[in-house]
Scaffold this motif. Structure first.
Motif, PDB file in Angstrom:
ATOM      1  N   VAL A   1       0.848  -0.987  -0.072  1.00 31.19           N
ATOM      2  CA  VAL A   1      -0.087  -0.116   0.038  1.00 31.19           C
ATOM      3  C   VAL A   1       0.958   1.082  -0.118  1.00 31.19           C
ATOM      4  O   VAL A   1       2.135   1.078   0.397  1.00 31.19           O
ATOM      5  CB  VAL A   1      -0.876  -0.001   1.130  1.00 31.19           C
ATOM      6  N   PHE A   2       0.162   2.420  -0.486  1.00 30.81           N
ATOM      7  CA  PHE A   2       1.013   3.571  -0.808  1.00 30.81           C
ATOM      8  C   PHE A   2       0.175   4.710   0.192  1.00 30.81           C
ATOM      9  O   PHE A   2      -0.765   5.093  -0.058  1.00 30.81           O
ATOM     10  CB  PHE A   2       1.232   3.892  -2.071  1.00 30.81           C
ATOM     11  N   PRO A   3       0.748   5.141   1.416  1.00 30.63           N
ATOM     12  CA  PRO A   3       0.277   6.116   2.109  1.00 30.63           C
ATOM     13  C   PRO A   3       0.301   7.551   1.710  1.00 30.63           C
ATOM     14  O   PRO A   3       1.493   8.008   0.993  1.00 30.63           O
ATOM     15  CB  PRO A   3       0.897   5.964   3.590  1.00 30.63           C
ATOM     16  N   GLU A   4      -0.887   8.184   1.880  1.00 30.43           N
ATOM     17  CA  GLU A   4      -0.686   9.497   1.767  1.00 30.43           C
ATOM     18  C   GLU A   4      -0.220  10.772   2.755  1.00 30.43           C
ATOM     19  O   GLU A   4       0.558   9.778   3.655  1.00 30.43           O
ATOM     20  CB  GLU A   4      -2.238  10.297   1.590  1.00 30.43           C
TER      21      GLU A   4
ATOM     22  N   LYS B   1      -3.669   5.565  -0.642  1.00 30.36           N
ATOM     23  CA  LYS B   1      -4.059   5.745  -1.973  1.00 30.36           C
ATOM     24  C   LYS B   1      -4.769   4.854  -2.505  1.00 30.36           C
ATOM     25  O   LYS B   1      -4.584   3.699  -2.167  1.00 30.36           O
ATOM     26  CB  LYS B   1      -2.511   6.030  -2.848  1.00 30.36           C
ATOM     27  N   HIS B   2      -5.389   5.185  -3.668  1.00 30.29           N
ATOM     28  CA  HIS B   2      -6.213   4.036  -4.093  1.00 30.29           C
ATOM     29  C   HIS B   2      -5.566   3.327  -5.301  1.00 30.29           C
ATOM     30  O   HIS B   2      -5.582   3.319  -6.429  1.00 30.29           O
ATOM     31  CB  HIS B   2      -7.430   4.603  -4.888  1.00 30.29           C
ATOM     32  N   LYS B   3      -4.541   2.719  -4.693  1.00 29.55           N
ATOM     33  CA  LYS B   3      -3.427   1.699  -5.363  1.00 29.55           C
ATOM     34  C   LYS B   3      -3.018   0.747  -4.670  1.00 29.55           C
ATOM     35  O   LYS B   3      -2.483   0.951  -3.448  1.00 29.55           O
ATOM     36  CB  LYS B   3      -2.230   2.677  -5.907  1.00 29.55           C
ATOM     37  N   VAL B   4      -3.011  -0.694  -5.080  1.00 28.08           N
ATOM     38  CA  VAL B   4      -2.545  -1.672  -3.930  1.00 28.08           C
ATOM     39  C   VAL B   4      -1.918  -2.603  -5.180  1.00 28.08           C
ATOM     40  O   VAL B   4      -2.311  -2.839  -6.376  1.00 28.08           O
ATOM     41  CB  VAL B   4      -3.714  -2.365  -3.168  1.00 28.08           C
ATOM     42  N   LYS B   5      -0.740  -3.545  -4.556  1.00 27.06           N
ATOM     43  CA  LYS B   5      -0.571  -4.716  -5.327  1.00 27.06           C
ATOM     44  C   LYS B   5      -0.389  -5.763  -4.345  1.00 27.06           C
ATOM     45  O   LYS B   5       0.063  -5.723  -3.257  1.00 27.06           O
ATOM     46  CB  LYS B   5       1.011  -4.378  -5.723  1.00 27.06           C
ATOM     47  N   VAL B   6      -1.367  -6.693  -4.848  1.00 20.93           N
ATOM     48  CA  VAL B   6      -1.433  -7.871  -3.778  1.00 20.93           C
ATOM     49  C   VAL B   6      -0.601  -9.224  -4.315  1.00 20.93           C
ATOM     50  O   VAL B   6      -0.507  -9.406  -5.458  1.00 20.93           O
ATOM     51  CB  VAL B   6      -3.062  -8.373  -3.764  1.00 20.93           C
ATOM     52  N   LEU B   7       0.183  -9.625  -3.271  1.00 20.67           N
ATOM     53  CA  LEU B   7       0.950 -10.745  -3.459  1.00 20.67           C
ATOM     54  C   LEU B   7       0.642 -12.126  -2.835  1.00 20.67           C
ATOM     55  O   LEU B   7       0.359 -11.918  -1.775  1.00 20.67           O
ATOM     56  CB  LEU B   7       2.509 -10.251  -3.503  1.00 20.67           C
TER      57      LEU B   7
END
Length: 228
Positions: free
Chosen positions: A125-128, A134-140
């Protein structure tokens, strides 16, 4: 049809386990009456151990609720199935991504292989600046060891197979059904506990879930900060 229970095998690789007997959303009376019921069947030393355990759980949940324990941990590299989503809130995005990955490990691949479910499901996740996400995720999701050499190709083109290096993280753990607000809260606690040390990445971190949705109690969630 994917059997979600059979494909989810929890990995207890953590060196640190934080007790989570008291879960959010469960009435306090349950945690009072349940120990009373069970302790009637215990005698001597076993009863005293049970009473002490209940007391420690109570103290942890109510007196030390603002404290956070953490540890440094290293994870080996390997091949991971990944899904990247943008433009959706965290909770909605992670539900969509996990479903895609469940279908992949359940047989939606060129080999038709049911691979089994590894834990945790790890989400970047990418914090403000204000701590919100932020509305951006990468799930692994790590590919099981027996498929590492030759992972099946996903039929869903939004799933990518990536080779990732070994990482060292600072990890903290909490219970309950974790939502965006919970991860943000524990990330803030971990940031506070670590102080101003510039040894961890601050532009992203990892949110981890270890349990299937049908497990109501004793759930395990973690926030990881990646060491530079």
């Amino acid at each position: 049809m994917v059997d979600l229970v059979s494909f989810w095998t929890s990995s207890q690789s953590s060196l640190f386990f934080k007790s989570s007997y008291l879960q959010p959303g469960v009435p306090l009376i349950y945690w009072i009456t349940t120990p009373i019921f069970f302790q009637q069947h215990l005698q001597g030393k076993e009863r005293k151990k049970w009473e002490m355990k209940c007391l420690l759980n109570f103290l942890e949940a109510f007196l030390f609720k603002d404290e956070v324990a953490f540890e440094e941990r290293t994870y080996e590299g390997g091949k991971f199935a990944t899904v990247e989503l943008t433009g959706k809130p965290f909770d909605e995005a992670i539900n969509e991504a996990v479903l895609k990955l469940l279908k992949y490990v359940g047989g939606s691949n060129d080999q038709g292989a049911g691979m089994g479910m590894m834990a945790p499901v790890c989400t970047t996740v990418f914090p403000e600046d204000d701590g919100s996400l932020k509305h951006k995720v990468k799930v692994l999701l790590r590919i099981p060891s027996q498929f590492q050499a030759n992972p099946p190709t996903p039929t869903d083109e939004s799933i990518q197979i990536e080779e990732r290096e070994e990482i060292t993280v600072c990890s903290t753990q909490f219970g309950g059904y974790a939502k965006e607000a919970d991860y943000v809260t524990y990330a803030a606690k971990l940031t506070s506990a670590l102080g101003d040390k510039d040894t961890y990445h601050k532009d992203f971190y990892f949110c981890n879930g270890y349990d299937p949705p049908m497990k109501p109690y004793g759930r395990r969630n973690e926030v990881w900060f990646l060491k530079k």
